[in-house]
Design an enzyme around this catalytic site. Structure first.
Site, mmCIF file in Angstrom:
data_model
loop_
_atom_site.group_PDB
_atom_site.id
_atom_site.type_symbol
_atom_site.label_atom_id
_atom_site.label_comp_id
_atom_site.label_asym_id
_atom_site.label_seq_id
_atom_site.Cartn_x
_atom_site.Cartn_y
_atom_site.Cartn_z
ATOM 1 N N ASP A 100 0.866 -1.178 0.000
ATOM 2 C CA ASP A 100 0.000 0.000 0.000
ATOM 3 C C ASP A 100 0.906 1.232 0.000
ATOM 4 O O ASP A 100 1.785 1.337 0.841
ATOM 5 C CB ASP A 100 -0.852 -0.033 1.285
ATOM 6 C CG ASP A 100 -2.204 0.605 1.110
ATOM 7 O OD1 ASP A 100 -2.270 1.687 0.530
ATOM 8 O OD2 ASP A 100 -3.199 0.022 1.593
ATOM 9 N N ASP A 202 -2.867 4.753 -2.297
ATOM 10 C CA ASP A 202 -3.886 5.312 -1.413
ATOM 11 C C ASP A 202 -4.300 6.738 -1.794
ATOM 12 O O ASP A 202 -3.453 7.559 -2.148
ATOM 13 C CB ASP A 202 -3.295 5.329 0.012
ATOM 14 C CG ASP A 202 -4.284 5.758 1.067
ATOM 15 O OD1 ASP A 202 -5.230 5.002 1.321
ATOM 16 O OD2 ASP A 202 -4.114 6.855 1.645
ATOM 17 N N GLU A 254 -6.540 4.122 -5.548
ATOM 18 C CA GLU A 254 -7.786 4.423 -4.830
ATOM 19 C C GLU A 254 -8.152 5.859 -5.159
ATOM 20 O O GLU A 254 -7.449 6.789 -4.775
ATOM 21 C CB GLU A 254 -7.605 4.255 -3.318
ATOM 22 C CG GLU A 254 -8.938 4.380 -2.596
ATOM 23 C CD GLU A 254 -8.827 4.939 -1.197
ATOM 24 O OE1 GLU A 254 -9.746 4.717 -0.411
ATOM 25 O OE2 GLU A 254 -7.834 5.624 -0.892
ATOM 26 N N HIS A 319 -11.158 -2.431 4.126
ATOM 27 C CA HIS A 319 -11.019 -1.991 5.518
ATOM 28 C C HIS A 319 -11.722 -0.668 5.795
ATOM 29 O O HIS A 319 -11.672 -0.177 6.919
ATOM 30 C CB HIS A 319 -9.527 -1.868 5.844
ATOM 31 C CG HIS A 319 -8.863 -0.792 5.041
ATOM 32 N ND1 HIS A 319 -8.741 -0.862 3.674
ATOM 33 C CD2 HIS A 319 -8.330 0.403 5.403
ATOM 34 C CE1 HIS A 319 -8.154 0.238 3.229
ATOM 35 N NE2 HIS A 319 -7.898 1.017 4.249
ATOM 36 N N ASP A 320 -12.337 -0.073 4.781
ATOM 37 C CA ASP A 320 -13.031 1.209 4.963
ATOM 38 C C ASP A 320 -14.550 1.078 4.896
ATOM 39 O O ASP A 320 -15.255 2.092 4.867
ATOM 40 C CB ASP A 320 -12.597 2.206 3.871
ATOM 41 C CG ASP A 320 -11.141 2.627 4.000
ATOM 42 O OD1 ASP A 320 -10.610 2.614 5.127
ATOM 43 O OD2 ASP A 320 -10.540 2.974 2.965
HETATM 44 C C1 GLC Z 1 -7.697 5.678 2.251
HETATM 45 C C2 GLC Z 1 -7.549 4.478 3.145
HETATM 46 C C3 GLC Z 1 -8.102 4.813 4.496
HETATM 47 C C4 GLC Z 1 -7.322 5.976 5.071
HETATM 48 C C5 GLC Z 1 -7.279 7.157 4.100
HETATM 49 C C6 GLC Z 1 -6.208 8.126 4.482
HETATM 50 O O1 GLC Z 1 -9.020 5.994 1.993
HETATM 51 O O2 GLC Z 1 -8.132 3.357 2.567
HETATM 52 O O3 GLC Z 1 -8.095 3.720 5.376
HETATM 53 O O4 GLC Z 1 -7.898 6.386 6.266
HETATM 54 O O5 GLC Z 1 -7.005 6.772 2.777
HETATM 55 O O6 GLC Z 1 -4.944 7.597 4.213
#
Ligand code: GLC
Ligand code: CA
Length: 545
Positions: A100, A202, A254, A319-320
């Site tokens: 990640d 991310d 993401e 995980h979100d």
């Molecule tokens: C992404 C991650 C999340 C995190 C955010 C800030 O959305 O998946 O878990 O809190 O970025 O890094």
């Protein structure tokens, strides 16, 4: 592992949330040693890549998504030797390792930020985004952070505000600074040299902030209009060119996707940005807006938009988000049926499936009885914001329970022993008490379990190119709970039918016969006749036609 062109299309990627996967040293927190112990389990499931959420040095304000040293492993996760051992043992089993990359922001404890905040003229001063206070001394503009509250934080020492799209302990890096950008690329090269096979990148939609002259935007950034600006795309392409393409690594970004153009911009092959994209949708929004109808619309649109030139990351969980069986299925009455149906849906869509740890067991949400028991910074901010805005404690808690990212972060349920076999010590987050019924050991023994069903789906995908490369055509009403489509490659056509409801529904299709060849289903005997099938609650059915 040396990879062929397009290798990412055939993967089944398993996401590990390291803190919650398996504790290898008895301190109550999952780690790399525990992950290595469980590689045989993953091999048996059949997955071909692991994406691990961050294990770099971090004060863990946002569980590793706030990095204080990109070249070190955090103490809770183990050592660099533990990481290398995991990598080697994974590779021995034919499992690719995906890291990640959190590059939009660092931790406020990162040495760059520690220097940057000291003065306006130190070597790191421009590595982050600093602005003078507004004339009244307040924040430079009205921007809100994703986790709630202002996106600006004042630092006395420097007499300025810095920008943070997430928590205030996650200052945004300044990608407009050439030197900072090169240093960021060096971090990626560091991990490339260690044999990483790919990256999940991310929160990467906001590299170009488009800051100037934008004062009054008060939406949170998840939906904000400062996502996906041209500069962001330019930086992503530069990153890919300099660090990813030379080694043919896999990438999934993401990102914020608001329309088909965004999807194409991030994943179109000719754009040379990412191989695929994970669209970020805040849990609150997903819970309120999802429906089988919306799924159908999205499926069609994204298929049309990417079929020539792009590729899809498919996931229902991470995980979100809340647990998929609790969100899209029925985790009580039709727990097993709906867990299997969602798995079948995921694996038969065009694109690369992402399985989130515990999904293969049908793990469910867990509502904790008080806000103090939650760990997630986002859940806490959400709760306290509601309270500040006048909500009652009961209302704030019950909403927080539903949206909480901790639903997906409770420890993995390995067996029926104390702490679900996750750890000998008290786990950092409570174990879901249903572990005595829902656990890996038990499901590996039962023929009819969710685990066995996932195993079968993954095996089918390896043996049948139609599941990976087949064309896709939706073939159901746009209204109603049935999602059905065909996948075709050469002479092979499969029809997949899923009932997203707890009721019985009839589905008509000319190619259905009383004795079509069933590839997989979650009920004993499908009730098919000439031209139709009666679907039972959450029934899923794939037939060769
Ligand atoms: C992404 C991650 C999340 C995190 C955010 C800030 O959305 O998946 O878990 O809190 O970025 O890094
Ligand atoms: Ca541990």
């Amino acid at each position: 592992m040396k990879q062929e062109k397009d290798w990412y299309k055939e993967l089944v990627i398993y996401q590990i949330y390291p803190r919650s996967f398996k504790d290898g040293n008895g301190d109550g927190i999952g780690d790399l040693k525990g992950m290595t112990e469980k590689l045989d389990y993953l091999k048996e499931l059949g997955i071909t890549a692991v994406w691990m959420s961050p294990v770099y040095a971090s004060p863990n304000v946002d569980n590793g998504y706030d990095i204080s040293d990109y070249r070190q492993i955090m103490e809770e996760s183990g050592t660099m030797e533990d990481w290398e051992r995991f990598r080697d043992k994974a590779h021995e089993r034919g499992i690719a390792v995906i890291m990640d990359l959190v590059l939009n922001h660092s931790s406020d404890l990162h040495p760059w930020f520690q220097e940057s905040k000291k003065s306006k003229d130190n070597p790191y001063s421009d590595y982050y985004i600093w602005r003078d206070p507004a004339p009244d001394g307040g924040a430079p503009n009205q921007w809100l952070s994703v986790f709630g509250g202002s996106a600006w934080e004042y630092v006395e020492e420097r007499g300025q505000y810095y920008l943070h799209f997430f928590a205030k302990q996650q200052p945004d890096l300044n990608w407009d600074n050439d030197e900072a950008r090169e240093k960021i690329f060096d971090i990626i090269r560091f991990w490339n040299d260690r044999g990483v096979d790919g990256y999940r990148v991310d929160a990467i939609s906001y590299l170009d902030k488009g800051l100037d002259g934008r004062a009054d935007m008060t939406e949170a950034f998840g939906t904000a209009s400062c996502a996906n600006l041209e500069g962001t795309h330019r930086y992503i392409r530069e990153m890919a060119q300099k660090t990813i393409k030379p080694d043919n690594l896999m990438t999934v970004g993401e990102v914020i996707i608001r329309n088909t153009r965004d999807a194409r911009d991030y994943t179109g092959r000719s754009r040379e940005e990412f191989d695929m994209a994970i669209p970020f949708v805040p849990p609150v929004v997903e819970i309120r807006t999802w429906s089988p109808e919306r799924f159908k619309k999205d499926l069609e649109e994204t298929y049309e938009c990417l079929k020539e030139d792009g590729w899809w990351a498919r996931f229902l969980s991470n995980h979100d988000k809340p647990r998929q069986v609790s969100l899209y299925g029925d985790d009580r009455r039709y727990w097993k049926e709906s867990a299997k149906m969602l798995g079948c849906y995921l694996h038969t869509l065009p694109g690369t499936p992402f399985v989130y740890q515990g999904e293969e067991l049908g793990m469910t949400n867990l509502y904790l009885p008080s806000i103090e028991e939650y760990d997630d910074i986002d859940t806490k901010n959400y709760y306290y914001t509601m309270i500040r805005e006048g909500a009652s404690h009961e209302k704030a808690l019950s909403e927080s329970q539903i949206i909480s990212r901790d639903n997906a972060r409770t420890p993995m349920q390995w067996d029926g022993s104390a702490n679900a076999g996750f750890s000998e010590a008290r786990p950092w987050l409570p174990v879901n008490p249903n572990y005595t019924k829902i656990n890996a050991e038990r499901q590996m023994e039962e023929e009819d379990s969710v685990f066995r069903f996932y195993q079968k789906l993954i095996a089918l995908r390896k043996e049948n190119p139609v599941m990976v490369h087949g064309d896709f055509r939706l073939c159901c009403d746009r209204e109603g709970p049935v999602i059905a489509y065909t996948r075709s490659l050469g002479r092979e056509t499969w029809l997949a039918v899923h009932n997203f409801s707890g009721g019985k529904v009839r589905f008509d299709h000319e190619k259905l016969t009383g004795h079509g060849e069933v590839v997989i289903s979650n009920y004993e005997e499908p009730e098919t006749e000439q031209g139709s099938v009666t679907l039972r609650p959450y029934e899923t059915l794939v037939v060769r036609v």
